[in-house]
Scaffold this motif. Structure first.
Motif, PDB file in Angstrom:
ATOM      1  N   ALA A 165       0.833  -1.202   0.000  1.00  0.00           N
ATOM      2  CA  ALA A 165       0.000   0.000   0.000  1.00  0.00           C
ATOM      3  C   ALA A 165       0.869   1.254   0.000  1.00  0.00           C
ATOM      4  O   ALA A 165       0.564   2.239  -0.691  1.00  0.00           O
ATOM      5  N   ALA A 166       1.966   1.222   0.765  1.00  0.00           N
ATOM      6  CA  ALA A 166       2.878   2.371   0.784  1.00  0.00           C
ATOM      7  C   ALA A 166       3.516   2.582  -0.583  1.00  0.00           C
ATOM      8  O   ALA A 166       3.664   3.720  -1.053  1.00  0.00           O
ATOM      9  N   GLY A 167       3.898   1.478  -1.233  1.00  0.00           N
ATOM     10  CA  GLY A 167       4.498   1.600  -2.557  1.00  0.00           C
ATOM     11  C   GLY A 167       3.512   2.080  -3.600  1.00  0.00           C
ATOM     12  O   GLY A 167       3.832   2.931  -4.440  1.00  0.00           O
ATOM     13  N   CYS A 168       2.302   1.553  -3.570  1.00  0.00           N
ATOM     14  CA  CYS A 168       1.297   1.930  -4.562  1.00  0.00           C
ATOM     15  C   CYS A 168       0.871   3.389  -4.384  1.00  0.00           C
ATOM     16  O   CYS A 168       0.530   4.065  -5.364  1.00  0.00           O
ATOM     17  N   ALA A 169       0.886   3.866  -3.140  1.00  0.00           N
ATOM     18  CA  ALA A 169       0.489   5.251  -2.893  1.00  0.00           C
ATOM     19  C   ALA A 169       1.443   6.241  -3.552  1.00  0.00           C
ATOM     20  O   ALA A 169       1.074   7.392  -3.795  1.00  0.00           O
ATOM     21  N   GLN A 170       2.661   5.814  -3.853  1.00  0.00           N
ATOM     22  CA  GLN A 170       3.640   6.686  -4.494  1.00  0.00           C
ATOM     23  C   GLN A 170       3.368   6.875  -5.987  1.00  0.00           C
ATOM     24  O   GLN A 170       3.856   7.820  -6.594  1.00  0.00           O
ATOM     25  N   LEU A 171       2.599   5.950  -6.567  1.00  0.00           N
ATOM     26  CA  LEU A 171       2.362   5.986  -8.006  1.00  0.00           C
ATOM     27  C   LEU A 171       1.351   7.064  -8.375  1.00  0.00           C
ATOM     28  O   LEU A 171       0.307   7.203  -7.729  1.00  0.00           O
ATOM     29  N   GLN A 172       1.654   7.782  -9.431  1.00  0.00           N
ATOM     30  CA  GLN A 172       0.688   8.699  -9.998  1.00  0.00           C
ATOM     31  C   GLN A 172      -0.267   7.918 -10.907  1.00  0.00           C
ATOM     32  O   GLN A 172       0.129   6.903 -11.497  1.00  0.00           O
ATOM     33  N   PRO A 173      -1.523   8.361 -11.032  1.00  0.00           N
ATOM     34  CA  PRO A 173      -2.468   7.628 -11.884  1.00  0.00           C
ATOM     35  C   PRO A 173      -1.953   7.392 -13.299  1.00  0.00           C
ATOM     36  O   PRO A 173      -2.160   6.325 -13.870  1.00  0.00           O
ATOM     37  N   GLU A 174      -1.251   8.394 -13.867  1.00  0.00           N
ATOM     38  CA  GLU A 174      -0.757   8.215 -15.234  1.00  0.00           C
ATOM     39  C   GLU A 174       0.338   7.158 -15.310  1.00  0.00           C
ATOM     40  O   GLU A 174       0.473   6.471 -16.326  1.00  0.00           O
ATOM     41  N   GLU A 175       1.114   6.993 -14.240  1.00  0.00           N
ATOM     42  CA  GLU A 175       2.139   5.956 -14.220  1.00  0.00           C
ATOM     43  C   GLU A 175       1.494   4.576 -14.163  1.00  0.00           C
ATOM     44  O   GLU A 175       1.932   3.648 -14.853  1.00  0.00           O
ATOM     45  N   LEU A 176       0.466   4.458 -13.355  1.00  0.00           N
ATOM     46  CA  LEU A 176      -0.254   3.198 -13.261  1.00  0.00           C
ATOM     47  C   LEU A 176      -0.928   2.872 -14.583  1.00  0.00           C
ATOM     48  O   LEU A 176      -0.878   1.736 -15.073  1.00  0.00           O
ATOM     49  N   ARG A 177      -1.519   3.889 -15.203  1.00  0.00           N
ATOM     50  CA  ARG A 177      -2.201   3.686 -16.477  1.00  0.00           C
ATOM     51  C   ARG A 177      -1.214   3.271 -17.574  1.00  0.00           C
ATOM     52  O   ARG A 177      -1.501   2.372 -18.366  1.00  0.00           O
ATOM     53  N   GLU A 178      -0.062   3.910 -17.614  1.00  0.00           N
ATOM     54  CA  GLU A 178       0.930   3.585 -18.637  1.00  0.00           C
ATOM     55  C   GLU A 178       1.415   2.144 -18.504  1.00  0.00           C
ATOM     56  O   GLU A 178       1.578   1.436 -19.500  1.00  0.00           O
ATOM     57  N   ALA A 179       1.634   1.711 -17.265  1.00  0.00           N
ATOM     58  CA  ALA A 179       2.129   0.356 -17.050  1.00  0.00           C
ATOM     59  C   ALA A 179       1.078  -0.695 -17.384  1.00  0.00           C
ATOM     60  O   ALA A 179       1.402  -1.754 -17.942  1.00  0.00           O
ATOM     61  N   MET A 180      -0.177  -0.414 -17.058  1.00  0.00           N
ATOM     62  CA  MET A 180      -1.233  -1.403 -17.258  1.00  0.00           C
ATOM     63  C   MET A 180      -1.708  -1.486 -18.696  1.00  0.00           C
ATOM     64  O   MET A 180      -2.028  -2.570 -19.196  1.00  0.00           O
ATOM     65  N   ASN A 181      -1.775  -0.353 -19.395  1.00  0.00           N
ATOM     66  CA  ASN A 181      -2.376  -0.316 -20.727  1.00  0.00           C
ATOM     67  C   ASN A 181      -1.296  -0.360 -21.790  1.00  0.00           C
ATOM     68  O   ASN A 181      -0.816   0.670 -22.258  1.00  0.00           O
ATOM     69  N   VAL A 182      -0.919  -1.553 -22.166  1.00  0.00           N
ATOM     70  CA  VAL A 182       0.117  -1.737 -23.179  1.00  0.00           C
ATOM     71  C   VAL A 182      -0.519  -1.547 -24.556  1.00  0.00           C
ATOM     72  O   VAL A 182      -1.414  -2.305 -24.940  1.00  0.00           O
ATOM     73  N   PRO A 183      -0.080  -0.539 -25.317  1.00  0.00           N
ATOM     74  CA  PRO A 183      -0.685  -0.310 -26.637  1.00  0.00           C
ATOM     75  C   PRO A 183      -0.301  -1.401 -27.624  1.00  0.00           C
ATOM     76  O   PRO A 183       0.683  -2.118 -27.438  1.00  0.00           O
TER      77      PRO A 183
END
Length: 352
Positions: A165-183
Motif C-alpha cells: 500500500a505504501a508503494g502503490c500510494a507513491q504511483l501517480q495515476p498516469e504511471e499506473l495507467r501507462e504500465a497497465m495499458n500496453v498499446p
C-alpha cells in the motif's frame, strides 16, 4: 477521497477488463459455491521445495519483505536476488523481489527497459496495485470473511499488504495507467512482429498470432523457450502447451484424459516457480485470497494449486490426493527439463 486516490480508482475501473481472465480471477469462485477462490489461467506460483533441482533459496523466509533488498535503479546495478540458475532476465526478476514499499522505483526501472521485456514486468507490478485497490474497495462487503491474524500466513500477508500500500500510494495515476495499458504498437500486434522499435519482446511473443500446427506456431514456441522467462511463462500458463481439440500435446502424446489434462494444466501453473519466480506471499494468487476471502491456508502457489486440483477432482484430501500431487510434480519436472533444454519437439506432436 484524495485526488490521487480518485485517479487510481479510475485507472482501476479501466484496468478491470485487462484483468479479466488474468489477475482478477483469484477471488471468483469457479464452482459458484463461495468456498474457494479461483486460480486464473495465468497462474503464477508455489515454493518448489518438492521439485527436483529447486534452489534452496526458495525455501526460507521471504526476501521481498527484507529492507536490505533495495529496489534497483538500473538493471546493471543489481544482478543478485534471483535464484541460482534462473532463466530469463534475472535483473528484471529481481524487481519482483524488491521491497513493495519501493514499487515505484521498480516500476520505473522496468519501464526504462521495455526493450528487454520490462513492460511485462511493469504491468505485473502495477497489477498488484490494482488488485490491492480491489480488495480495499471490497472490504466490509457482506459475505467476505475477516482475516484471522492468528494465522502465520495472515500476519506475513498483512505486513506485505502494508508495504505494498505504501508503494502503490507513491504511483501517480498516469504511471499506473501507462504500465497497465500496453498499446498494440508495444506488443507488436499492429504490425509484423519484430519490426517495431520499442516493442516489448515478451509481450510481443505472447501476442504473436500463430495458428496451431503451423510453422509460425513452432517458431513462436522456439522463441518462447529461448527466452524462458518465468513471468512470461506464468502469464501464458496452460497456453504454453499445444492443443488438439480439448487435449494437450506433450512428449509426442495426445493427453485427452481428464486426470492427465488436470495434472498437466496445474503443472504449467507451477512451472514458473520451478524456474525462479517468487511464489510465496508475494504472489497475488496467495495474498489475494487471504486478504479478500480470509482464506489463508495456502502459503505458496504450489499449495494453492495442488489444493485446487484436489478440489476439482472432487476428492480434496482423500486417498488419491498423494498420487495426484505426485503426478503434478512429475509433470512440472518434465516441463522444466524441456524448457531448460529448449526442446521444441517435446511440445509438439510428431507428424503422422
Amino acid at each position: 477521497m484524495s485526488p490521487a486516490r480518485v485517479g487510481r480508482v479510475a485507472v482501476l475501473a479501466a484496468a478491470l477488463g485487462a484483468l479479466a481472465g488474468a489477475g482478477a480471477g483469484w477471488w471468483v469462485d469457479p464452482g459458484g459455491d463461495g468456498t474457494r477462490p479461483a486460480l486464473p489461467a495465468t497462474a503464477a506460483a508455489g515454493r518448489p521445495s518438492s521439485f527436483a533441482g529447486a534452489d534452496a533459496s526458495w525455501r526460507g523466509a521471504s526476501p521481498g519483505l527484507d529492507a536490505a533488498h533495495a529496489a534497483p535503479s538500473d538493471l546493471a546495478a543489481r544482478r543478485t536476488g534471483a535464484p541460482r540458475g534462473a532463466v530469463g532476465t534475472p535483473e528484471l526478476q529481481a524487481l519482483l523481489r524488491a521491497p513493495p514499499s519501493a514499487l515505484r522505483a521498480s516500476l520505473k526501472t522496468a519501464m526504462r527497459h521495455r526493450d528487454q521485456g520490462g513492460w511485462l514486468y511493469a504491468r505485473a507490478l502495477a497489477r498488484q496495485c490494482v488488485l490491492l485497490e480491489m480488495t480495499t474497495l471490497h472490504e466490509g462487503t457482506a459475505g467476505l470473511a475477516p482475516v484471522d491474524l492468528n494465522q502465520p500466513l495472515a500476519q506475513r500477508v498483512s505486513a506485505w499488504r502494508e508495504q505494498l500500500a505504501a508503494g502503490c500510494a507513491q504511483l501517480q495515476p498516469e504511471e499506473l495507467r501507462e504500465a497497465m495499458n500496453v498499446p498494440a504498437a508495444a506488443s507488436g500486434t499492429s504490425a509484423t512482429p519484430g519490426t517495431l522499435d520499442g516493442a516489448d519482446p515478451l509481450i510481443q511473443l505472447m501476442d504473436r498470432p500463430a495458428p496451431p500446427g503451423s510453422a509460425a506456431a513452432r517458431e513462436r514456441l522456439a522463441a518462447i523457450l529461448n527466452r524462458a522467462d518465468p513471468l512470461m511463462l506464468s502469464e501464458l500458463g496452460p497456453a504454453l502447451l499445444q492443443r488438439e481439440g480439448e487435449a494437450f500435446v506433450f512428449d509426442g502424446r495426445r493427453l485427452a484424459g481428464e486426470d492427465e489434462r488436470r495434472a498437466l494444466e496445474a503443472a504449467t501453473m507451477l512451472l514458473p516457480c520451478a524456474l525462479g519466480l517468487a511464489c510465496d506471499e508475494r504472489d497475488e494468487r496467495v495474498w489475494g485470497p487471504c486478504v479478500m476471502t480470509g482464506d489463508c491456508r495456502h502459503a505458496t502457489r504450489e499449495e494453492a494449486v495442488l489444493a485446487a486440483t484436489d478440489a476439482d477432482a472432487g476428492l480434496d484430501a482423500g486417498p488419491a490426493a498423494p498420487d495426484r500431487r505426485a503426478a503434478v510434480r512429475a509433470w512440472v519436472e518434465r516441463l522444466r527439463e524441456a524448457v531448460l533444454a529448449r526442446d521444441v519437439d517435446r511440445f509438439l506432436r510428431p507428424p503422422g
